[in-house]
Design a protein around this motif. Structure first.
Motif, short mmCIF file in Angstrom:
data_model
loop_
_atom_site.label_atom_id
_atom_site.label_comp_id
_atom_site.label_asym_id
_atom_site.label_seq_id
_atom_site.Cartn_x
_atom_site.Cartn_y
_atom_site.Cartn_z
N ILE A 1 0.83 -1.20 0.00
CA ILE A 1 0.00 0.00 0.00
C ILE A 1 0.87 1.26 0.00
CG2 ILE A 1 -1.60 1.36 1.41
CD1 ILE A 1 -2.94 -1.18 2.26
N ASP B 1 0.28 4.83 -1.82
CA ASP B 1 -0.09 6.01 -1.04
C ASP B 1 1.04 7.03 -0.93
OD1 ASP B 1 -2.57 4.96 -0.69
OD2 ASP B 1 -2.22 4.20 1.33
N ASP C 1 -4.69 6.52 -4.81
CA ASP C 1 -4.23 5.95 -3.55
C ASP C 1 -5.13 4.76 -3.18
OD1 ASP C 1 -6.60 7.06 -2.62
OD2 ASP C 1 -5.61 8.74 -1.60
N SER C 2 -4.81 4.15 -2.04
CA SER C 2 -5.54 2.94 -1.63
C SER C 2 -6.99 3.25 -1.27
CB SER C 2 -4.82 2.29 -0.45
OG SER C 2 -4.74 3.17 0.65
N ASP C 3 -7.24 4.47 -0.76
CA ASP C 3 -8.63 4.83 -0.45
C ASP C 3 -9.47 4.88 -1.73
OD1 ASP C 3 -8.15 5.05 2.27
OD2 ASP C 3 -7.65 7.19 2.16
N TYR C 4 -8.91 5.43 -2.77
CA TYR C 4 -9.63 5.47 -4.05
C TYR C 4 -9.91 4.04 -4.53
CZ TYR C 4 -10.39 5.88 -9.07
OH TYR C 4 -10.91 5.75 -10.34
N ALA D 1 -10.24 1.31 -2.72
CA ALA D 1 -11.27 0.69 -1.88
C ALA D 1 -12.66 1.23 -2.20
CB ALA D 1 -10.94 0.91 -0.41
N ASP D 2 -12.75 2.54 -2.43
CA ASP D 2 -14.04 3.14 -2.74
C ASP D 2 -14.58 2.71 -4.10
OD1 ASP D 2 -13.99 4.48 -0.33
OD2 ASP D 2 -13.20 6.35 -1.17
N SER D 3 -13.69 2.26 -4.96
CA SER D 3 -14.12 1.89 -6.32
C SER D 3 -14.75 0.51 -6.39
CB SER D 3 -12.92 1.93 -7.28
OG SER D 3 -12.02 0.85 -7.02
N GLN E 1 -3.87 -4.83 4.97
CA GLN E 1 -4.85 -3.86 5.47
C GLN E 1 -6.18 -4.12 4.77
OE1 GLN E 1 -3.44 0.16 5.40
NE2 GLN E 1 -5.35 1.04 6.13
N LYS F 1 -9.82 -2.27 3.74
CA LYS F 1 -10.52 -0.99 3.60
C LYS F 1 -11.83 -1.23 2.86
CE LYS F 1 -6.55 2.16 3.52
NZ LYS F 1 -5.94 3.34 2.84
N GLY F 2 -12.94 -1.07 3.58
CA GLY F 2 -14.23 -1.29 2.94
C GLY F 2 -14.33 -2.70 2.39
#
Length: 205
Positions: free
Chosen positions: A115, A119, A126-129, A131-133, A193, A195-196
């Motif tokens: 990650i 990031d 990034d990793s948040d993007y 996970a949200d996708s 990790q 995420k979602g």
């Protein structure tokens, strides 16, 4: 002399009739022999038509068998259509994740290994993007790997006992059971990790 001529004419007429009778007899015999050799049209029809006692044409399956075969094929065809639709939806659920990972390789000429690679630095995503996708209704596992394929993705529809595996760039989507996939994940990888709906995995060791 006149009497003799009459007698000769009568003899010739008799000979002519005898010859005609002989020819007629020979012709009749030939026709009878031909008729004996070849069955009549009715006989041919009887010989070539299927015996009602034997059912339909032996070279053609009975209507009941054809109907049964078609009835058996319909659920199989429906299952294939459903599986193709599921595969298409699974690919759509992880399309953005694939684009992020493969674009990273194009930009930096190496595959991300954690990650932190995504990031840290000035990479656009990034990793948040990632996970949200992930599409709603899916659980996704992303394993960083070393080699030309670059990554492995497991995609599971929520509540189902099956899923799909894409073993890296350019690889076809393969169906597999959730139990088998989770056993491989637990044996080979450790959770980096979650995420979602997306869990990042690192190779053990």
């Amino acid at each position: 002399m006149a009497v003799k001529r009459k007698e000769m004419v009568v003899q010739r007429i008799l000979i002519y009739f005898v010859i005609m009778l002989i020819c007629a007899g020979l012709s009749a015999c030939g026709q009878r022999e031909e008729s004996a050799r070849e069955p009549s049209g009715q006989a041919k029809a009887v010989a070539t038509s299927p015996d009602p006692a034997d059912g339909a044409d032996p070279q053609r399956p009975p209507a009941e068998e054809i109907s049964s075969a078609r009835a058996a094929e319909q659920p199989q065809a429906e299952t294939r259509r459903q599986r193709k639709a599921q595969q298409k939806a699974a690919l759509a659920a992880v399309e953005s994740i694939q684009n992020v990972v493969e674009s990273y390789q194009l930009v930096y000429h190496r595959w991300p290994q954690s990650i932190r690679d995504i990031d840290d630095g000035d990479y656009l995503f990034d990793s948040d993007y990632m996970a949200d996708s992930v599409a709603a209704g899916y659980e996704v596992y992303l394993a960083w790997t070393v080699g030309e394929t670059g990554y492995r993705l497991w995609i599971f529809p929520e509540g189902e006992d099956f899923g799909f595996l894409q073993a890296g760039k350019g690889q076809a989507l393969v169906g597999l059971s959730r139990e088998r996939a989770m056993a491989e994940i637990e044996e080979v990888y450790a959770v980096e990790q979650a995420k979602g709906g997306l869990t990042f995995l690192l190779p053990r060791g």
